[in-house]
Design a protein around this motif. Structure first.
Motif, PDB file in Angstrom:
ATOM      1  N   LEU A  28      16.851   2.498 -17.915  1.00 46.73           N
ATOM      2  CA  LEU A  28      17.622   3.076 -16.810  1.00 46.73           C
ATOM      3  C   LEU A  28      18.602   2.080 -16.203  1.00 46.73           C
ATOM      4  O   LEU A  28      19.595   2.477 -15.588  1.00 46.73           O
ATOM      5  N   GLU A  29      18.341   0.793 -16.367  1.00 47.09           N
ATOM      6  CA  GLU A  29      19.255  -0.213 -15.828  1.00 47.09           C
ATOM      7  C   GLU A  29      20.637  -0.138 -16.465  1.00 47.09           C
ATOM      8  O   GLU A  29      21.602  -0.675 -15.926  1.00 47.09           O
ATOM      9  N   LEU A  59      22.341   4.619  -7.746  1.00 41.89           N
ATOM     10  CA  LEU A  59      21.071   4.048  -7.311  1.00 41.89           C
ATOM     11  C   LEU A  59      19.953   4.969  -7.792  1.00 41.89           C
ATOM     12  O   LEU A  59      19.960   6.165  -7.501  1.00 41.89           O
ATOM     13  N   LEU A  60      18.980   4.391  -8.520  1.00 45.80           N
ATOM     14  CA  LEU A  60      17.884   5.167  -9.078  1.00 45.80           C
ATOM     15  C   LEU A  60      16.566   4.666  -8.512  1.00 45.80           C
ATOM     16  O   LEU A  60      16.287   3.464  -8.544  1.00 45.80           O
ATOM     17  N   LEU A  61      15.755   5.592  -7.993  1.00 48.36           N
ATOM     18  CA  LEU A  61      14.401   5.264  -7.562  1.00 48.36           C
ATOM     19  C   LEU A  61      13.457   5.593  -8.709  1.00 48.36           C
ATOM     20  O   LEU A  61      13.410   6.724  -9.184  1.00 48.36           O
ATOM     21  N   LEU A  66      18.830  11.656 -20.989  1.00 50.09           N
ATOM     22  CA  LEU A  66      18.792  12.849 -20.149  1.00 50.09           C
ATOM     23  C   LEU A  66      19.135  12.521 -18.704  1.00 50.09           C
ATOM     24  O   LEU A  66      19.811  13.297 -18.025  1.00 50.09           O
ATOM     25  N   ALA A  67      18.692  11.358 -18.232  1.00 48.21           N
ATOM     26  CA  ALA A  67      19.040  10.944 -16.866  1.00 48.21           C
ATOM     27  C   ALA A  67      20.542  10.776 -16.713  1.00 48.21           C
ATOM     28  O   ALA A  67      21.116  11.139 -15.674  1.00 48.21           O
ATOM     29  N   GLY A  68      21.197  10.232 -17.732  1.00 47.33           N
ATOM     30  CA  GLY A  68      22.647  10.098 -17.679  1.00 47.33           C
ATOM     31  C   GLY A  68      23.341  11.439 -17.561  1.00 47.33           C
ATOM     32  O   GLY A  68      24.322  11.585 -16.821  1.00 47.33           O
ATOM     33  N   ARG A  69      22.833  12.446 -18.269  1.00 46.32           N
ATOM     34  CA  ARG A  69      23.417  13.786 -18.173  1.00 46.32           C
ATOM     35  C   ARG A  69      23.244  14.364 -16.774  1.00 46.32           C
ATOM     36  O   ARG A  69      24.151  15.016 -16.228  1.00 46.32           O
ATOM     37  N   VAL A  70      22.070  14.136 -16.192  1.00 47.91           N
ATOM     38  CA  VAL A  70      21.826  14.654 -14.839  1.00 47.91           C
ATOM     39  C   VAL A  70      22.721  13.952 -13.825  1.00 47.91           C
ATOM     40  O   VAL A  70      23.254  14.581 -12.912  1.00 47.91           O
ATOM     41  N   GLY A 111      22.531   2.204 -13.833  1.00 45.20           N
ATOM     42  CA  GLY A 111      22.784   1.824 -12.450  1.00 45.20           C
ATOM     43  C   GLY A 111      21.710   0.879 -11.944  1.00 45.20           C
ATOM     44  O   GLY A 111      20.923   0.310 -12.709  1.00 45.20           O
ATOM     45  N   ARG A 112      21.664   0.713 -10.645  1.00 46.11           N
ATOM     46  CA  ARG A 112      20.659  -0.143 -10.010  1.00 46.11           C
ATOM     47  C   ARG A 112      19.341   0.620  -9.927  1.00 46.11           C
ATOM     48  O   ARG A 112      19.279   1.730  -9.390  1.00 46.11           O
ATOM     49  N   VAL A 113      18.279   0.030 -10.437  1.00 43.75           N
ATOM     50  CA  VAL A 113      16.963   0.646 -10.452  1.00 43.75           C
ATOM     51  C   VAL A 113      16.068  -0.064  -9.446  1.00 43.75           C
ATOM     52  O   VAL A 113      15.898  -1.288  -9.500  1.00 43.75           O
ATOM     53  N   VAL A 114      15.502   0.697  -8.517  1.00 40.27           N
ATOM     54  CA  VAL A 114      14.530   0.167  -7.563  1.00 40.27           C
ATOM     55  C   VAL A 114      13.187   0.819  -7.866  1.00 40.27           C
ATOM     56  O   VAL A 114      13.055   2.046  -7.815  1.00 40.27           O
TER      57      VAL A 114
END
Length: 255
Positions: A24-25, A3-5, A145-149, A28-31
């Motif tokens: 980002l979708e 889940l990503l804000l 980079l978000a995927g790595r984090v 995962g799920r992006v809100v």
């Protein structure tokens, strides 16, 4: 599914926000929980003298009549059903380098996520005023980079400040892990007069003066590299602290 804000400081309808959401979708799920209007240079301000209104524009997209930090705080505590795996702020249509991070609402939203113990990223695009923003390029870099984090996590109390040069993907030189530089502005206060001759001052613009120190975020972006700077919540000058405790002063100053 993670889940990503996703938030920003330019408003819920900003093109950089929507470009980043599309990338980002894949993770995962992006809100989206973002300010309903532009909050550039809002820094880490919170709205405390009036109530805040939340509007659900469509599924998983919310607008709040507050600041970027408000959006993260309310999103984590009142809107999302569970704590997110990641907070991402951006894409800002201009760089947040050096001293800019002290004023940036983009960076402050990621800082708020870090304060709430969620791994957080701030993403900015190094576009000059009037230049076409290549949001899709920056979004792709940010998603990688978000995927790595998501896979490896971040050090405690640390957020990543990401700045992507405004270039086609095949013209990017790579990624550099950098330290915060200096980016000062000359003549950033404009003096104007209204029709009745009354003097007013407008803060903004000015001529940037760049740091020439090596290994900084400023120098990396100027050279065509994606700059990734780890920022820590602890702003203590530990060298100065040691000097104070030892009763020493260096160069006529404490520190």
């Amino acid at each position: 599914m993670p889940l990503l804000l996703l938030t920003n400081d330019d408003g819920v309808d900003a093109p950089g926000l929507r470009a980043l959401a599309r990338e980002l979708e894949r993770l995962g799920r992006v809100v989206i929980i973002a300010p309903e209007r532009d909050n550039s240079a809002a820094s880490h301000s919170l709205t405390m003298r009036r109530p805040l209104h939340v509007r659900e524009l469509e599924p998983d997209i919310y607008a709040i009549d507050g600041t970027p930090a408000d959006c993260v705080m309310i999103g984590l505590n009142k809107i999302l059903p569970v704590r997110p795996d990641l907070v991402v702020s951006g894409i800002n249509p201009g760089p947040n380098l050096g001293d800019d991070i002290n004023y940036s609402g983009t960076v402050s939203a990621a800082r708020e996520g870090t304060l709430l113990q969620i791994p957080s990223l701030a993403v900015s695009l190094g576009a000059a005023n009037g230049e076409e923003c290549l949001y899709a390029v920056a979004a792709g870099q940010a998603a990688e980079l978000a995927g790595r984090v998501l896979e490896k996590g971040l050090a405690p109390d640390t957020l990543l400040n990401i700045n992507v040069p405004n270039r086609p993907a095949d013209q990017l030189q790579g990624v550099r892990y950098t330290r915060q530089g200096r980016r000062l502005y000359e003549n950033a206060i404009q003096e104007t007069f209204d029709p009745w001759g009354r003097r007013h001052y407008w803060i903004g613009g000015g001529t940037p003066r760049w740091s020439e120190q090596p290994e900084t975020d400023v120098q990396a972006v100027l050279a065509g590299y994606v700059s990734v700077t780890p920022l820590h919540l602890d702003m203590t000058n530990h060298q100065a602290l040691a000097s104070l405790r030892n009763g020493r002063a260096r160069g006529g100053e404490i520190g």
